[in-house]
Design an enzyme around this catalytic site. Structure first.
Site, PDB file in Angstrom:
ATOM      1  CG  ASP A  23      90.811  66.241   6.247  1.00  0.00           C
ATOM      2  OD1 ASP A  23      90.229  67.196   6.790  1.00  0.00           O
ATOM      3  OD2 ASP A  23      92.050  66.107   6.259  1.00  0.00           O
ATOM      4  CB  SER A  73      87.029  64.278  15.617  1.00  0.00           C
ATOM      5  OG  SER A  73      87.496  65.619  15.580  1.00  0.00           O
ATOM      6  NE  ARG A 125      86.722  71.664  12.807  1.00  0.00           N
ATOM      7  CZ  ARG A 125      86.345  71.038  11.709  1.00  0.00           C
ATOM      8  NH1 ARG A 125      85.142  71.275  11.197  1.00  0.00           N
ATOM      9  NH2 ARG A 125      87.145  70.184  11.099  1.00  0.00           N
ATOM     10  NE  ARG A 172      96.994  64.377   9.880  1.00  0.00           N
ATOM     11  CZ  ARG A 172      96.007  64.943  10.557  1.00  0.00           C
ATOM     12  NH1 ARG A 172      95.461  64.289  11.584  1.00  0.00           N
ATOM     13  NH2 ARG A 172      95.549  66.132  10.238  1.00  0.00           N
ATOM     14  CB  THR A 173      94.148  56.163  10.182  1.00  0.00           C
ATOM     15  OG1 THR A 173      95.047  55.839  11.247  1.00  0.00           O
ATOM     16  CG2 THR A 173      94.610  55.480   8.902  1.00  0.00           C
ATOM     17  CD  GLU A 188      97.770  42.746   9.711  1.00  0.00           C
ATOM     18  OE1 GLU A 188      97.999  42.520   8.506  1.00  0.00           O
ATOM     19  OE2 GLU A 188      98.349  42.164  10.629  1.00  0.00           O
ATOM     20  CG  ASN A 211      85.552  68.128  14.417  1.00  0.00           C
ATOM     21  OD1 ASN A 211      84.981  67.199  13.862  1.00  0.00           O
ATOM     22  ND2 ASN A 211      86.700  68.618  13.957  1.00  0.00           N
TER      23      ASN A 211
END
Length: 305
Positions: free
Chosen positions: A33, A78, A84, A209-210, A222, A81
């Protein structure tokens, strides 16, 4: 003068971090990111940030190889995207196409035995990108020393939804019994070739955030998560090593917690003979981490009395 001193300090800190790391996560997943924000900060176009981010990706591959990571998954494009602006999407598609061909032909990829795979709804990508994906996968299909997964047109919920639909159709047609549905059943519907469980997720750019990334393989395992503020083009080896250290610290904490649970179990069976205690421990082996012996449990029990 200050720049030189800073470099010396960074080099010293990098060496310190490397010495403190005794192992490595098997599978690292990265949310790259901040490319656009980096470009804005530099006064450039979004495409400039993506190009510099691609250079960071190449460095991360070297760092993974250096410490023994076996699988790397990059969140490159993603499903969001697609929203965009067209000129930005096209620039991204150009970069992805060029880099896929470049990686597929790179000597370092073949010398290191890197298998390149695309995950996600690749069919939604432009034909030229799909062609580059096919080329990269075909050129490296037989390698297994290191796996590089590139998430394209990827969305974790869509991925799980597709697998659920496939299983539902097979149950409806009578080809699969509901009682036969297992973890392996779902995993086989997610990808043609299996992914390892994710041990560590890294996200750059400051957001914590994931983003729906690899929910089955990361959340189910986990995975440790490392958030950092540098934009992806600024991500350094120090940042990478700090992420790995976070993973190691978490693993050590889990190990200690499992030992403590096992000690509590030994105490709970108090007055029984040691042979009987061993037998009971074996029945509850999921509470005991791999490699922990009865001697270690007894030692831990003595030190916590």
């Amino acid at each position: 003068m200050l720049t030189r001193v800073r470099r010396q300090l960074e080099t010293a800190y990098e060496r310190h971090l490397r010495r403190t790391i005794s192992g490595a996560p098997t599978h690292v997943a990265v949310i790259q990111d901040g490319n656009r924000r980096y470009a804005t900060k530099q006064g450039g176009e979004a495409s400039d940030g993506h190009r510099e981010g691609a250079e960071t990706t190449e460095r991360v591959l070297d760092w993974c190889e250096d410490i023994g990571v076996e699988e790397l998954t990059l969140y490159a494009f993603s499903t969001e995207n697609f929203e965009r602006p067209e000129h930005e999407r096209e620039a991204l598609f150009d970069l992805l196409e060029n880099k896929l061909y470049e990686f597929a032909d790179a000597e370092r990829v073949h010398d290191s035995g890197v298998c390149i795979r695309a995950i996600g709804d690749v069919a939604e990508l432009p034909a030229r990108v799909r062609k580059a994906v096919d080329y990269a996968e075909g050129q490296t299909r037989d390698y297994d020393n290191f796996v590089l997964n590139i998430a394209l047109a990827y969305g974790g919920r869509n991925e799980l939804l597709g697998a659920a639909r496939d299983v539902a159709h097979e149950v409806e047609s009578g080809d699969l019994s509901p009682t036969d549905i297992s973890v392996e059943t779902i995993e086989s519907r997610l990808y043609d070739r299996p992914l390892r469980d994710v041990d560590l997720i890294i996200r750059t750019g400051g957001d914590e955030r994931t983003s729906n990334f690899l929910p089955w393989h990361a959340n189910g395992n986990e995975a440790a998560v490392f958030f950092c503020t540098p934009y992806w083009p600024e991500f350094s080896k120090i940042d990478f090593l700090r992420a790995v250290r976070t993973y190691e610290s978490r693993e050590q904490s889990f190990h200690q917690a499992k030992v403590q649970r096992a000690v509590a179990l030994v105490r709970a069976i108090g007055g029984v003979e040691l042979d009987e205690a061993r037998s009971i421990i074996r029945k509850f082996k999921e509470y005991v981490p791999d490699g922990v012996s009865m001697d270690e449990l007894e030692s831990e029990e003595r030190t916590t009395d």
